[in-house]
Design an enzyme around this catalytic site. Structure first.
Site, PDB file in Angstrom:
ATOM      1  N   SER A 146       0.850  -1.193   0.000  1.00 32.10           N
ATOM      2  CA  SER A 146       0.000   0.000   0.000  1.00 32.10           C
ATOM      3  C   SER A 146       0.882   1.237   0.000  1.00 32.10           C
ATOM      4  CB  SER A 146      -0.854  -0.013   1.282  1.00 32.10           C
ATOM      5  OG  SER A 146      -1.344   1.276   1.592  1.00 32.10           O
ATOM      6  N   TYR A 159      -3.183  -0.347  10.107  1.00 30.71           N
ATOM      7  CA  TYR A 159      -3.044  -0.696   8.683  1.00 30.71           C
ATOM      8  C   TYR A 159      -1.665  -0.302   8.176  1.00 30.71           C
ATOM      9  CZ  TYR A 159      -4.430  -0.741   3.707  1.00 30.71           C
ATOM     10  OH  TYR A 159      -4.531  -0.980   2.354  1.00 30.71           O
TER      11      TYR A 159
HETATM   12  P1  NAP Z   1     -11.773  -5.580  -0.011  1.00 31.44           P
HETATM   13  O1  NAP Z   1     -12.777  -5.272  -1.070  1.00 31.44           O
HETATM   14  O2  NAP Z   1     -12.089  -5.285   1.407  1.00 31.44           O
HETATM   15  O3  NAP Z   1     -11.336  -7.128  -0.168  1.00 31.44           O
HETATM   16  C1  NAP Z   1     -10.544  -7.707   0.807  1.00 31.44           C
HETATM   17  C2  NAP Z   1     -10.716  -9.202   0.670  1.00 31.44           C
HETATM   18  O4  NAP Z   1      -9.983  -9.867   1.708  1.00 31.44           O
HETATM   19  C3  NAP Z   1     -12.187  -9.639   0.819  1.00 31.44           C
HETATM   20  O5  NAP Z   1     -12.484 -10.624  -0.132  1.00 31.44           O
HETATM   21  C4  NAP Z   1     -12.204 -10.235   2.226  1.00 31.44           C
HETATM   22  O6  NAP Z   1     -13.189 -11.233   2.389  1.00 31.44           O
HETATM   23  C5  NAP Z   1     -10.828 -10.859   2.284  1.00 31.44           C
HETATM   24  N1  NAP Z   1     -10.433 -11.185   3.656  1.00 31.44           N
HETATM   25  C6  NAP Z   1     -10.389 -10.347   4.715  1.00 31.44           C
HETATM   26  N2  NAP Z   1     -10.006 -11.022   5.809  1.00 31.44           N
HETATM   27  C7  NAP Z   1      -9.813 -12.330   5.438  1.00 31.44           C
HETATM   28  C8  NAP Z   1      -9.413 -13.520   6.116  1.00 31.44           C
HETATM   29  N3  NAP Z   1      -9.133 -13.519   7.417  1.00 31.44           N
HETATM   30  N4  NAP Z   1      -9.334 -14.680   5.409  1.00 31.44           N
HETATM   31  C9  NAP Z   1      -9.639 -14.690   4.091  1.00 31.44           C
HETATM   32  N5  NAP Z   1     -10.012 -13.599   3.372  1.00 31.44           N
HETATM   33  C10 NAP Z   1     -10.092 -12.427   4.055  1.00 31.44           C
HETATM   34  O7  NAP Z   1     -10.416  -4.811  -0.306  1.00 31.44           O
HETATM   35  P2  NAP Z   1      -9.711  -4.324  -1.655  1.00 31.44           P
HETATM   36  O8  NAP Z   1      -9.873  -2.859  -1.770  1.00 31.44           O
HETATM   37  O9  NAP Z   1     -10.080  -5.215  -2.796  1.00 31.44           O
HETATM   38  O10 NAP Z   1      -8.195  -4.584  -1.225  1.00 31.44           O
HETATM   39  C11 NAP Z   1      -7.546  -5.788  -1.477  1.00 31.44           C
HETATM   40  C12 NAP Z   1      -6.139  -5.631  -0.940  1.00 31.44           C
HETATM   41  O11 NAP Z   1      -5.540  -4.450  -1.482  1.00 31.44           O
HETATM   42  C13 NAP Z   1      -6.085  -5.451   0.576  1.00 31.44           C
HETATM   43  O12 NAP Z   1      -4.931  -6.086   1.087  1.00 31.44           O
HETATM   44  C14 NAP Z   1      -5.943  -3.933   0.749  1.00 31.44           C
HETATM   45  O13 NAP Z   1      -5.305  -3.591   1.974  1.00 31.44           O
HETATM   46  C15 NAP Z   1      -5.085  -3.604  -0.423  1.00 31.44           C
HETATM   47  N6  NAP Z   1      -5.146  -2.214  -0.864  1.00 31.44           N
HETATM   48  C16 NAP Z   1      -6.337  -1.671  -1.246  1.00 31.44           C
HETATM   49  C17 NAP Z   1      -6.341  -0.331  -1.703  1.00 31.44           C
HETATM   50  C18 NAP Z   1      -7.591   0.349  -2.148  1.00 31.44           C
HETATM   51  O14 NAP Z   1      -7.536   1.580  -2.367  1.00 31.44           O
HETATM   52  N7  NAP Z   1      -8.700  -0.339  -2.298  1.00 31.44           N
HETATM   53  C19 NAP Z   1      -5.158   0.386  -1.756  1.00 31.44           C
HETATM   54  C20 NAP Z   1      -3.973  -0.212  -1.325  1.00 31.44           C
HETATM   55  C21 NAP Z   1      -3.983  -1.522  -0.885  1.00 31.44           C
HETATM   56  P3  NAP Z   1     -14.632 -10.803   3.001  1.00 31.44           P
HETATM   57  O15 NAP Z   1     -15.205  -9.785   2.055  1.00 31.44           O
HETATM   58  O16 NAP Z   1     -15.397 -12.078   3.043  1.00 31.44           O
HETATM   59  O17 NAP Z   1     -14.325 -10.227   4.360  1.00 31.44           O
HETATM   60  C1  GCO Z   2      -7.203   5.054   3.544  1.00 33.26           C
HETATM   61  C2  GCO Z   2      -7.274   4.134   2.365  1.00 33.26           C
HETATM   62  C3  GCO Z   2      -5.873   3.712   1.986  1.00 33.26           C
HETATM   63  C4  GCO Z   2      -5.922   2.780   0.807  1.00 33.26           C
HETATM   64  C5  GCO Z   2      -4.564   2.355   0.397  1.00 33.26           C
HETATM   65  C6  GCO Z   2      -3.714   3.467  -0.108  1.00 33.26           C
HETATM   66  O1  GCO Z   2      -8.080   4.976   4.411  1.00 33.26           O
HETATM   67  O2  GCO Z   2      -6.268   5.878   3.532  1.00 33.26           O
HETATM   68  O3  GCO Z   2      -8.070   3.010   2.642  1.00 33.26           O
HETATM   69  O4  GCO Z   2      -5.237   3.102   3.070  1.00 33.26           O
HETATM   70  O5  GCO Z   2      -6.644   1.627   1.121  1.00 33.26           O
HETATM   71  O6  GCO Z   2      -3.939   1.586   1.357  1.00 33.26           O
HETATM   72  O7  GCO Z   2      -2.544   2.894  -0.636  1.00 33.26           O
END
Ligand code: NAP
Ligand code: GCO
Length: 267
Positions: A146, A159
């Protein structure tokens, strides 16, 4: 560069938390390149419903329910994949949670839960998968890092601590496993439009204005933007890329910031 470098036919990929959001975009992208896609989730309904989306992309996804934070459950789930599909060639540690609570208000149990899912779980799953990659002298591990792997911001202490740790866990996996031809890299998405960011993006939330102002690309990222980066890191084209975080952020990390309108470059 030959297109063959991006052919994943014959490879088995596991995307944790791949039933929607970024994980699903990665699964679909790697599946379209020929990989056999396996996804896990905590939720049976999501595992069932995601099949339709994968089918629309022409992908017959293999689903297994297991909790990435539970060593025994991970071992059970991976054993099912190894028996039914094959040993894993590409592991995407995508599953993650976030809790947006000021430090002084955050229960320690909540902090520990985020650390467990976002930092300890990639260790647990990688420890279970890496031995077969070592035997095969080949493997790709992608840890979902991230911007918060290198920056903090208010309310996301757990986080950021987890994702910061994941940055260096990625480096250490590289140091220990590169000699077995295993490439371990991170992806650092910027602000991506998924359910995880919906609370700070929707309903005229002021954070949306911040992201739009700070991101030179002038938009939120789409899950597919991250899927495309994962394609590179899962392919043979990245065989000499190791221990790296590939940021997919529309330029936000390159941008100190500007006051909208004052120093815009005229069209
Ligand atoms: P999301 O929509 O919340 O998806 C997260 C997934 O992880 C969901 O399918 C969730 O399942 C699953 N999960 C959570 N806890 C779990 C566990 N204990 N065992 C198995 N599965 C589990 O998030 P996203 O935005 O797609 O993000 C995916 C990844 O990218 C995460 O690591 C997040 O930190 C990272 N990320 C996201 C962003 C952003 O802007 N969206 C930016 C940087 C990094 P359930 O839905 O069933 O809980
Ligand atoms: C927040 C956002 C971010 C993104 C991502 C950025 O609350 O600032 O959720 O943390 O998820 O990690 O890289």
């Amino acid at each position: 560069m030959s297109a063959e470098l991006f052919n994943l036919t014959g490879k088995v990929a596991l995307v944790t938390g791949g039933t929607h959001g970024i994980g699903m975009a990665i699964g679909i992208t790697l599946g379209k390149a020929g990989a056999k896609i396996c996804v896990n989730d905590l939720n049976e309904e999501k595992l069932e419903s995601c099949k339709t989306e994968y089918q629309k992309a022409g992908i017959d996804v293999f689903t297994v329910k297991f909790d990435v934070t539970d060593e025994a459950d991970v071992d059970r789930g991976i054993s099912i994949i190894e028996k039914e599909v094959g040993t894993i060639d590409i592991l995407v540690n995508n599953a993650g949670i976030i809790k947006r609570i000021p430090i002084l208000d955050m229960p320690v149990a909540d902090f520990k839960q985020v650390i467990d899912v976002d930092l300890v779980a990639p260790l647990i799953v990688s420890k279970r998968v890496a031995p077969n990659m070592i035997k095969k002298r080949s493997g790709k591990i992608i840890n979902m890092c991230s911007m918060m792997s290198i920056y903090g911001r208010n309310t996301v202490s757990a986080y950021a601590a987890a994702k910061g740790g994941l940055k260096l866990l990625t480096a250490n996996m590289c140091c220990e496993w590169a000699k077995y031809n295993i490439q371990v890299n991170g992806i650092g998405p910027g602000y991506i439009a998924t359910s995880q960011t919906a609370p700070i993006r929707e309903g005229n939330h002021p954070f949306n204005d911040l992201v739009m102002m700070r991101t030179p690309a002038g938009r939120w990222g789409e899950p597919e933007d991250v899927g495309n980066a994962a394609m590179f890191l899962a392919s043979q084209a990245s065989n000499f890329v190791n221990g790296h975080i590939l940021f997919v952020d529309g330029g936000i990390l390159a941008n100190f910031g500007y006051v909208k309108g004052e120093n815009e470059i005229p069209e």
